[in-house]
Design an enzyme around this catalytic site. Structure first.
Site, PDB file in Angstrom:
ATOM      1  CD  GLU A 142     -13.824  -7.779  -3.424  1.00  0.00           C
ATOM      2  OE1 GLU A 142     -13.091  -8.714  -3.029  1.00  0.00           O
ATOM      3  OE2 GLU A 142     -13.393  -6.644  -3.692  1.00  0.00           O
ATOM      4  N   PRO A 188       2.231   0.462   3.630  1.00  0.00           N
ATOM      5  CG  PRO A 188       0.193   1.011   4.636  1.00  0.00           C
ATOM      6  CD  PRO A 188       1.669   1.287   4.716  1.00  0.00           C
ATOM      7  CE1 TYR A 231       0.259   4.760   4.518  1.00  0.00           C
ATOM      8  CE2 TYR A 231      -0.536   5.455   2.352  1.00  0.00           C
ATOM      9  CZ  TYR A 231       0.519   5.204   3.222  1.00  0.00           C
ATOM     10  OH  TYR A 231       1.815   5.376   2.799  1.00  0.00           O
ATOM     11  CG  HIS A 255      -4.195  -4.418   4.544  1.00  0.00           C
ATOM     12  ND1 HIS A 255      -3.944  -3.060   4.514  1.00  0.00           N
ATOM     13  CD2 HIS A 255      -3.311  -4.973   3.670  1.00  0.00           C
ATOM     14  CE1 HIS A 255      -2.974  -2.791   3.662  1.00  0.00           C
ATOM     15  NE2 HIS A 255      -2.557  -3.943   3.147  1.00  0.00           N
ATOM     16  CG  HIS A 283      -0.506  -8.881   3.240  1.00  0.00           C
ATOM     17  ND1 HIS A 283      -1.000  -8.607   1.986  1.00  0.00           N
ATOM     18  CD2 HIS A 283      -0.176  -7.676   3.772  1.00  0.00           C
ATOM     19  CE1 HIS A 283      -0.952  -7.308   1.758  1.00  0.00           C
ATOM     20  NE2 HIS A 283      -0.453  -6.716   2.828  1.00  0.00           N
TER      21      HIS A 283
END
Length: 539
Positions: free
Chosen positions: A382, A468, A471, A474, A476
Site C-alpha cells: 500500500e 480498537p 491493537y 491508530h 481515525h
C-alpha cells in the site's frame, strides 16, 4: 510523501525531481517569497549515471550530519550522493558587494586623475541580508543492501557487496530520493512574508503536497544478468489470493445486513478451495460529477405508484454508476466471522484493576496478526496509497485511506493514521511522554488533509476507538458529513480530548475508568462472563 520537521525547517522526501520542484513552487506561492540559485553541482538531477563513473567519484553513505544543508540519520539503507542544489532568498546577502566597492574605488581614482567618469549613480541595494536558504539533495538509495544493525563491520560488508555488484554489471534495484529542506517563514529577516493559517487564530501551516510512492527503478541494467530477488534476501509472507470475480463463490450465511448503511456482510467459500471467506459489500453514495449521467435518458425509470403530484419509481442506472464497495477477507478465521456477525452489544465499565487482571492479558494473548500493519509501515504494501508520512520512529506516523473509503468522493472521506512506534496498542498505553506523537498526528495529519483534499480541520472528526479493532495505535480521520462506524459514545474518543487529558494528568489512561461497548459474541465478552462480570451485578 513524507516530511520531517527539524527545528524551524521542514525536510520533504520525494522520489522524483518534479515532485520536489512542485513542493518548492507551492511553498513560494504560499509565502510570496522569491529565490535565486546559489550553488548547484553538475550531476544534480542526473538519472542516467553510469555505474563505473558513480563508483569512481561517489562514496557510499549511511548517515550524514549537517549543521547546514540536509543530513539524515542511520536507517540501515546505503545511499550515494548524486548532487546538491541550494537557493537563497532574493533579498539575501548582496553577493556583488565587493565588486561594487571595487568599481566605486576605481571610479574615484579615475576621477581624481581628471578622467570623465559620467554621472554618479549611488543606488542603494535592495538586499537586506536575509539568511533564509532552501536546500535540495539528490540521492540514490539501495534498499536491497539494508543492514539491521549500525555497526562498522556490517556497513563495510554491505558496502563491499554493493560495490562488487555494481562493478560486475548486475541489475540492482535502486530508488531516486530527493530531500527538500524548506525554511519556516519566520526564518526570513528584514522583509515581510505571507504565512498561510490553517484556521483563524491557528498556527502557521507549512505547505504539504501528496507524493505518490513508486516502485524501485532499475539502474545499470544488463539483459544477460538477472536481478537478485528481494525474496531471496528477505523472505516474504505468502501472497494473498487476488479475486477478480465471485465465480465459484457459495454463500454459507448472511452475517449482517444494514439497511441504513446499505451494506451486507456474508460468509462464504470458493469451490475447489480450502478455507472460508468473509465478503463485505456496501452501496456507494452519489458523486456530483456523475449526476449529469444519472439524470439522463440512460437512466430507465420503472413506476411503482402515483398519487396526484407524488409518484415513486425505481431507476435502473448504467453499470458504471452502480459500483459497490467490496472488501474480501480470505482465508477468514472464526474471529473475523464473529467480528462482522450482527449481534447485540453490552456496556463494559473498565476499571484499572479489570484492565490489568482481565483485559490486558486478553490483549497480550490475542491472535490477531499485525503483519499487515507492519507491511504498511515498511512500505511493503500500500505504499502508493500513502497520503502523508513522518518517518520518525518515536513520533512519526503514516496517513492513508481507510479500506472503507473508495477515494471517489469527499463526503465519505475516511483516513487512518498508523503510528510508527510498535509498543503502543491502544489509548490505555498512552502516557504524558507520548504527547509529541499525538500533537504531531493532530497538526500534520489535519494539515495534510487540508492540502490534499481541501477539507479544513473544523470539518473533520479525528478520534480513537476503544476497544480498537486491532491493537496497534491508530487514529481515525473522517469527514463530518460521513457517519462512519464507531463514532458513538462507548467507542470513539476524540484526539483533542485525549491530548487534553494527558496534559492535565500524564498517567490519566493508566488510572481512568473507561466504558466501552462490546459484542455479545466477542471472545473478550466470554472472558468477562467467565469471571462473573455480567452475572455478578457489576455495573
Amino acid at each position: 510523501m513524507s516530511f520531517i520537521v527539524m527545528a524551524e525547517e521542514t525536510v520533504y522526501t520525494s522520489t522524483s525531481l518534479n515532485e520536489a520542484q512542485n513542493w518548492f513552487e507551492l511553498y513560494k506561492n504560499e509565502t510570496l517569497s522569491k529565490w535565486r540559485v546559489f550553488r548547484s553541482t553538475k550531476s544534480f538531477g542526473c538519472t542516467g549515471l553510469r555505474a563505473d563513473n558513480v563508483m569512481k567519484t561517489k562514496k557510499i553513505l549511511w548517515s550524514v550530519k549537517a549543521k547546514q544543508g540536509i543530513g539524515w540519520s542511520f536507517d540501515g539503507v546505503p545511499r550515494i550522493l548524486v548532487g546538491k542544489r541550494q537557493w537563497m532568498c532574493h533579498l539575501g546577502p548582496d553577493l556583488c558587494q565587493k565588486k561594487k566597492e571595487r568599481y566605486k574605488r576605481q571610479k574615484e581614482e579615475r576621477k581624481a586623475l581628471g578622467f570623465a567618469c559620467g554621472k554618479n549613480r549611488n543606488r542603494k541595494s535592495k538586499k537586506v541580508g536575509c539568511p533564509a536558504m532552501v536546500y535540495l539533495t539528490h540521492l540514490i538509495r539501495f534498499p536491497e543492501y539494508k543492514v539491521t544493525v549500525n555497526r562498522i563491520r556490517a556497513r563495510k560488508a554491505a558496502s563491499k557487496r554493493l560495490k562488487d555488484d555494481i562493478m560486475a554489471g548486475k541489475a540492482i534495484a535502486a530508488e531516486h530520493q530527493f530531500l527538500l529542506k524548506l525554511p519556516d517563514p519566520s526564518c526570513h529577516e528584514g522583509h515581510p512574508t505571507c504565512v498561510v493559517m490553517a484556521e483563524p487564530g491557528g498556527e502557521p501551516v507549512q505547505p504539504v503536497q501528496k507524493v505518490q510512492k513508486v516502485e524501485p527503478e532499475i539502474y545499470w541494467p544488463d539483459p544477460n544478468i538477472g536481478t537478485t530477488s528481494h525474496q531471496e534476501l528477505c523472505p516474504a509472507a505468502p501472497i494473498p489470493v487476488q479475486f477478480t470475480s465471485f465465480e465459484n463463490f457459495e454463500i454459507v450465511q448472511i452475517l449482517d445486513s444494514n439497511e441504513e448503511r446499505k451494506s451486507i456482510a456474508v460468509e462464504g467459500r470458493f469451490r475447489d478451495q480450502e478455507g472460508r471467506a468473509v465478503v463485505l459489500m456496501q452501496k456507494q453514495g452519489f458523486r456530483n460529477d456523475q449526476l449529469a449521467e444519472v439524470f439522463s435518458p440512460a437512466a430507465q425509470l420503472k413506476p411503482i405508484f402515483q398519487n396526484d403530484i407524488y409518484s415513486n419509481q425505481t431507476a435502473l442506472l448504467p453499470p458504471h454508476l452502480n459500483e459497490l464497495k467490496v472488501t474480501t477477507i480470505y482465508p477468514a478465521e472464526e474471529k473475523h466471522i464473529l467480528r462482522y456477525q450482527k449481534e447485540h452489544v453490552s456496556f463494559v465499565t473498565e476499571t484499572p484493576d479489570l484492565y490489568n487482571n482481565v483485559i490486558r492479558p486478553y490483549v497480550d494473548s490475542a491472535s490477531f496478526s499485525n503483519q499487515w500493519i507492519y507491511n504498511i509501515l515498511e512500505h511493503k504494501k500500500e505504499a502508493e496509497r500513502i497520503v502523508f508520512e513522518d518517518p520518525n520512529p518515536e513520533h512519526g506516523f503514516i496517513l492513508l485511506p481507510d479500506l472503507k473509503w473508495t477515494g471517489k468522493g469527499l463526503e465519505d472521506l475516511y483516513l487512518q493514521a498508523i503510528v510508527h512506534p510498535r509498543n503502543i496498542r491502544s489509548i490505555r498505553d498512552l502516557r504524558g511522554h507520548h504527547l509529541p506523537l499525538l500533537r504531531n498526528i493532530r497538526d500534520n495529519g489535519t494539515r495534510a488533509v487540508i492540502y490534499k483534499y481541501g477539507i479544513p480541520a473544523h470539518k473533520l472528526r479525528v478520534y480513537f476507538h476503544y476497544q480498537p479493532s486491532f491493537y496497534h495505535l491508530h487514529v481515525h480521520f473522517s469527514a463530518l458529513t460521513f457517519e462512519a462506524p464507531g463514532i458513538l459514545c462507548g467507542k470513539a474518543h476524540l484526539l483533542t480530548d485525549v491530548i487534553s487529558n494527558l496534559e492535565i494528568t500524564p498517567d490519566y489512561y493508566e488510572r481512568a475508568v473507561m466504558q466501552f461497548t462490546i459484542r455479545d459474541n466477542h471472545p473478550l465478552k466470554t472472558k468477562l462472563d467467565d469471571i462473573g462480570y455480567f452475572g455478578g451485578g457489576v455495573a
